[in-house]
Design an enzyme around this catalytic site. Structure first.
Site, PDB file in Angstrom:
ATOM      1  CE1 TYR A  88      -4.394   0.387 -17.344  1.00 19.18           C
ATOM      2  CE2 TYR A  88      -6.920  -0.199 -16.523  1.00 19.18           C
ATOM      3  CZ  TYR A  88      -6.032   0.674 -17.334  1.00 19.18           C
ATOM      4  OH  TYR A  88      -5.963   1.110 -19.041  1.00 19.18           O
ATOM      5  CE  LYS A 102      -0.677   1.389   4.879  1.00 26.09           C
ATOM      6  NZ  LYS A 102      -1.969   1.272   6.039  1.00 26.09           N
ATOM      7  CB  SER A 112      -4.912   3.517 -15.830  1.00 19.76           C
ATOM      8  OG  SER A 112      -4.669   4.739 -16.265  1.00 19.76           O
TER       9      SER A 112
END
Length: 132
Positions: free
Chosen positions: A58, A9, A25
């Protein structure tokens, strides 16, 4: 049995831009991608601390050390410049892979430059503390 676990993260990054008419994205500083063990086109979850939005997309690389965190396409509707976000990736792990597993935890300054990378949250006692 496989378990779906946090792999990495980036904590409290700031959105630097939004481009609605882009394919989609999240553009992310390449240095941040590498520090969080993220590959181009890897699925990520984005949690917007500022407005509560949560979404999947993504990641694609932005110039290294640029500090860029740009929402593209439909994701551009999920936040605004300056919003604070958490970017997370997950993986499927079996029991053996979890032994000593440590996710990448990347902390950034307000300008999205890397402040610290930690890997201290070890999953201990798998197979003994936990009842498999």
């Amino acid at each position: 049995m496989k378990r779906f676990m946090l792999k990495s993260k980036i904590h409290r990054a700031r959105i630097t831009g939004a481009e609605l008419h882009y394919e989609g994205s999240l553009s992310l500083d390449l240095a941040l991608m590498e520090s969080a063990d993220l590959l181009p086109f890897e699925k990520i979850e984005v949690y917007n601390v500022s407005n509560g939005a949560r979404f999947s997309t993504y990641v694609i690389p932005a110039p290294r050390y640029s500090g860029e965190v740009r929402l593209n396409g439909a994701a551009a509707r999920m936040g605004a410049v300056g919003d604070i976000v958490i970017i997370a990736s997950y993986g499927l792990f079996d029991k053996e892979e979890l032994e000593g597993f440590r996710p990448y935890l990347v902390y950034v300054y307000e300008n999205n430059q890397i402040r610290e990378v930690r890997r201290e949250m070890v999953v201990e006692g798998v197979g003994s503390t936990y009842d498999w």
